[in-house]
Design a protein around this motif. Structure first.
Motif, PDB file in Angstrom:
ATOM      1  N   LEU A  36     -31.575   1.846  11.898  1.00 25.51           N
ATOM      2  CA  LEU A  36     -31.671   3.231  11.436  1.00 25.51           C
ATOM      3  C   LEU A  36     -31.883   3.300   9.926  1.00 25.51           C
ATOM      4  N   LYS A  37     -31.199   2.446   9.182  1.00 26.80           N
ATOM      5  CA  LYS A  37     -31.395   2.423   7.725  1.00 26.80           C
ATOM      6  C   LYS A  37     -32.806   1.981   7.382  1.00 26.80           C
ATOM      7  N   SER A  38     -33.330   1.017   8.132  1.00 25.44           N
ATOM      8  CA  SER A  38     -34.692   0.553   7.900  1.00 25.44           C
ATOM      9  C   SER A  38     -35.700   1.662   8.153  1.00 25.44           C
ATOM     10  N   VAL A  39     -35.497   2.441   9.214  1.00 22.06           N
ATOM     11  CA  VAL A  39     -36.390   3.568   9.509  1.00 22.06           C
ATOM     12  C   VAL A  39     -36.373   4.563   8.359  1.00 22.06           C
ATOM     13  N   SER A  40     -35.203   4.851   7.819  1.00 23.24           N
ATOM     14  CA  SER A  40     -35.088   5.779   6.704  1.00 23.24           C
ATOM     15  C   SER A  40     -35.824   5.252   5.471  1.00 23.24           C
ATOM     16  N   MET A  41     -35.646   3.962   5.175  1.00 27.37           N
ATOM     17  CA  MET A  41     -36.298   3.372   4.010  1.00 27.37           C
ATOM     18  C   MET A  41     -37.815   3.349   4.171  1.00 27.37           C
ATOM     19  N   MET A  42     -38.292   2.954   5.351  1.00 30.36           N
ATOM     20  CA  MET A  42     -39.738   2.872   5.569  1.00 30.36           C
ATOM     21  C   MET A  42     -40.367   4.262   5.617  1.00 30.36           C
ATOM     22  N   SER A  43     -39.610   5.260   6.055  1.00 30.97           N
ATOM     23  CA  SER A  43     -40.120   6.633   6.032  1.00 30.97           C
ATOM     24  C   SER A  43     -40.349   7.094   4.595  1.00 30.97           C
ATOM     25  N   LEU A  44     -39.437   6.716   3.700  1.00 32.48           N
ATOM     26  CA  LEU A  44     -39.626   7.051   2.282  1.00 32.48           C
ATOM     27  C   LEU A  44     -40.871   6.373   1.722  1.00 32.48           C
ATOM     28  N   ALA A  45     -41.103   5.130   2.115  1.00 29.37           N
ATOM     29  CA  ALA A  45     -42.299   4.426   1.661  1.00 29.37           C
ATOM     30  C   ALA A  45     -43.562   5.108   2.184  1.00 29.37           C
ATOM     31  N   CYS A  46     -43.541   5.535   3.446  1.00 25.18           N
ATOM     32  CA  CYS A  46     -44.688   6.229   4.021  1.00 25.18           C
ATOM     33  C   CYS A  46     -44.924   7.569   3.338  1.00 25.18           C
ATOM     34  N   VAL A  47     -43.846   8.250   2.978  1.00 21.32           N
ATOM     35  CA  VAL A  47     -43.971   9.512   2.241  1.00 21.32           C
ATOM     36  C   VAL A  47     -44.694   9.285   0.921  1.00 21.32           C
ATOM     37  N   SER A  48     -44.333   8.226   0.223  1.00 26.00           N
ATOM     38  CA  SER A  48     -44.978   7.949  -1.062  1.00 26.00           C
ATOM     39  C   SER A  48     -46.457   7.618  -0.884  1.00 26.00           C
ATOM     40  N   VAL A  49     -46.800   6.890   0.171  1.00 27.16           N
ATOM     41  CA  VAL A  49     -48.204   6.573   0.447  1.00 27.16           C
ATOM     42  C   VAL A  49     -48.974   7.837   0.805  1.00 27.16           C
ATOM     43  N   ASP A  50     -48.351   8.706   1.615  1.00 25.22           N
ATOM     44  CA  ASP A  50     -48.989   9.962   1.995  1.00 25.22           C
ATOM     45  C   ASP A  50     -49.296  10.817   0.779  1.00 25.22           C
ATOM     46  N   ARG A  51     -48.352  10.948  -0.133  1.00 22.07           N
ATOM     47  CA  ARG A  51     -48.573  11.732  -1.354  1.00 22.07           C
ATOM     48  C   ARG A  51     -49.621  11.080  -2.250  1.00 22.07           C
ATOM     49  N   TYR A  52     -49.640   9.768  -2.270  1.00 27.29           N
ATOM     50  CA  TYR A  52     -50.626   9.044  -3.087  1.00 27.29           C
ATOM     51  C   TYR A  52     -52.042   9.333  -2.588  1.00 27.29           C
ATOM     52  N   ILE A  53     -52.227   9.292  -1.273  1.00 27.64           N
ATOM     53  CA  ILE A  53     -53.539   9.587  -0.703  1.00 27.64           C
ATOM     54  C   ILE A  53     -53.922  11.039  -0.952  1.00 27.64           C
ATOM     55  N   ALA A  54     -52.945  11.948  -0.807  1.00 25.23           N
ATOM     56  CA  ALA A  54     -53.227  13.373  -0.989  1.00 25.23           C
ATOM     57  C   ALA A  54     -53.689  13.678  -2.407  1.00 25.23           C
ATOM     58  N   ILE A  55     -53.145  12.979  -3.380  1.00 29.72           N
ATOM     59  CA  ILE A  55     -53.475  13.266  -4.779  1.00 29.72           C
ATOM     60  C   ILE A  55     -54.701  12.489  -5.245  1.00 29.72           C
ATOM     61  N   THR A  56     -54.859  11.265  -4.785  1.00 24.41           N
ATOM     62  CA  THR A  56     -56.000  10.443  -5.241  1.00 24.41           C
ATOM     63  C   THR A  56     -57.273  10.731  -4.448  1.00 24.41           C
ATOM     64  N   ARG A  57     -57.135  11.182  -3.198  1.00 23.34           N
ATOM     65  CA  ARG A  57     -58.308  11.475  -2.361  1.00 23.34           C
ATOM     66  C   ARG A  57     -58.148  12.841  -1.676  1.00 23.34           C
ATOM     67  N   PRO A  58     -58.112  13.899  -2.449  1.00 18.94           N
ATOM     68  CA  PRO A  58     -57.868  15.229  -1.862  1.00 18.94           C
ATOM     69  C   PRO A  58     -58.977  15.699  -0.928  1.00 18.94           C
ATOM     70  N   LEU A  59     -60.226  15.308  -1.177  1.00 27.39           N
ATOM     71  CA  LEU A  59     -61.336  15.781  -0.362  1.00 27.39           C
ATOM     72  C   LEU A  59     -61.392  15.103   1.003  1.00 27.39           C
ATOM     73  N   THR A  60     -60.928  13.862   1.079  1.00 24.68           N
ATOM     74  CA  THR A  60     -60.984  13.126   2.349  1.00 24.68           C
ATOM     75  C   THR A  60     -59.602  12.956   2.987  1.00 24.68           C
ATOM     76  N   TYR A  61     -58.595  13.614   2.407  1.00 26.99           N
ATOM     77  CA  TYR A  61     -57.224  13.453   2.906  1.00 26.99           C
ATOM     78  C   TYR A  61     -57.094  13.869   4.370  1.00 26.99           C
ATOM     79  N   ALA A  62     -57.680  15.012   4.725  1.00 26.19           N
ATOM     80  CA  ALA A  62     -57.542  15.521   6.094  1.00 26.19           C
ATOM     81  C   ALA A  62     -58.132  14.568   7.120  1.00 26.19           C
ATOM     82  N   SER A  63     -59.206  13.873   6.753  1.00 25.68           N
ATOM     83  CA  SER A  63     -59.820  12.926   7.691  1.00 25.68           C
ATOM     84  C   SER A  63     -59.103  11.582   7.707  1.00 25.68           C
ATOM     85  N   LEU A  64     -58.464  11.227   6.607  1.00 25.05           N
ATOM     86  CA  LEU A  64     -57.749   9.948   6.545  1.00 25.05           C
ATOM     87  C   LEU A  64     -56.367  10.034   7.186  1.00 25.05           C
ATOM     88  N   VAL A  65     -55.642  11.117   6.908  1.00 28.92           N
ATOM     89  CA  VAL A  65     -54.276  11.285   7.412  1.00 28.92           C
ATOM     90  C   VAL A  65     -54.295  12.332   8.521  1.00 28.92           C
TER      91      VAL A  65
END
Length: 327
Positions: free
Chosen positions: A112-141
């Motif tokens: 359960l702790k691992s799921v929480s930690m990896m979810s935080l990592a995925c959140v950071s990746v999601d925000r990174y894609i949203a900000i660095t590739r805003p035009l293609t974000y909807a098709s990537l994520v």
């Protein structure tokens, strides 16, 4: 919970903190108080987060909300699993095999702790894609990819700690209020290295890389906004990123003492029961801090919380009116 014989020849309880034993309740009072308090806070806090997400459509518009909800469910289960050490300290689990109980509990909490930690990592990746590739974000994520990612998080976490359940090493100290967990189940340098290399280090490096670049971009966009004064979307992204950055920062601040102690004990450098208890439950308190920080920092979440409170008050008033009418 078993007892041990103290140096003066009397029977003494097994208390990691070695203080706060209550003869009236025959339990380690300080430890029970800490664990029960955290259990109540974690369960109640994450239940509120889950309910608010279901009551606030604005929050669900973010793809990140899927990972936040996954983290909330994992933290909620962490809080529910904390009932085990509480009941153990209150002598409500007599008759269970201590070895099997410790291994199962340690495995489940670690997953359960691992799921929480990896979810935080995925959140950071999601925000990174949203900000660095805003035009293609909807098709990537896409929603399908997000669901697949969440399934992989659970599967990876379950497989990561499976060797500990099979006897390779000790994944943590969450069950150390049980004597067998504290005295008989030892950490393994090989297993600790395995966990750090395949879980802690990748998650930490991913978060540092993504948020480092996110805030570099946000600073640049802030300068552009101050010059043009006509765009607010980037400012909203920055505020949302700040909320998630606070969650991540608190996560590692609370977990750092635990990880350091885990490494020191695995290497045979330092071992102390009180240190294992304090660092463990400091880390577990992060399961409450996540929902607290998110609720205090996010305007959409506060709006959803107000809606939930209004709904509860309305239901309560309707119940009171109904009861009064039937009287």
């Amino acid at each position: 919970m078993n007892n041990f014989i103290d140096p003066v020849g009397g029977s003494a309880p097994f208390c990691l903190l070695e203080i706060g034993y209550s003869k009236v309740f025959t339990t380690c009072l300080l430890e029970v108080t800490v664990i029960l308090l955290l259990t109540i806070l974690i369960i109640s806090g994450n239940m509120v987060v889950i309910f608010v997400f279901h009551c606030a459509p604005l929050l669900s518009q973010h793809t990140t909300s899927a990972f936040i909800q996954t983290m909330a469910y994992a933290d909620l289960l962490v809080g529910m699993s904390c009932l085990f050490p509480s009941l153990s300290l209150l002598h409500c689990l007599q008759g269970l095999d201590p070895k099997l109980t410790c291994q199962v509990f340690g495995y489940l909490v670690s997953v359960l702790k691992s799921v929480s930690m990896m979810s935080l990592a995925c959140v950071s990746v999601d925000r990174y894609i949203a900000i660095t590739r805003p035009l293609t974000y909807a098709s990537l994520v896409t929603s399908c990819r997000v669901r697949c990612c969440i399934v992989l998080i659970w599967l990876y976490s379950a497989l990561m700690f499976l060797p500990s359940f099979l006897g390779w090493g000790k994944p943590g100290y969450h069950g150390d209020v049980v004597e067998w967990c504290a005295l008989q189940w030892r950490t393994s340098p090989a297993f600790t290295t395995f966990i750090v290399a395949l879980l802690y280090a990748p998650a930490a490096l991913t978060i540092c890389f993504t948020y480092g670049n996110i805030f570099k971009i946000c600073r640049q966009h802030t300068r552009e906004i101050s010059e043009r004064q006509h765009s607010t979307s980037t400012y909203s992204d920055k505020r949302y990123a700040m909320v998630l950055f606070r969650i991540t920062s608190v996560f590692y601040i609370l977990w750092l003492p635990y990880i350091i102690y885990f490494l020191l004990e695995s290497a045979g450098i330092y071992h102390h029961p009180a240190a294992s208890f304090l660092t463990t439950w400091l880390a577990i308190s992060n399961s409450f801090c996540n929902c607290l920080i998110y609720s205090l920092s996010n305007a959409a979440f506060r709006k959803g919380l107000k809606r939930l409170c209004s709904f509860c008050l309305h239901c309560e008033s309707q119940i009171i009116i109904t009861l009064w009418f039937y009287k």
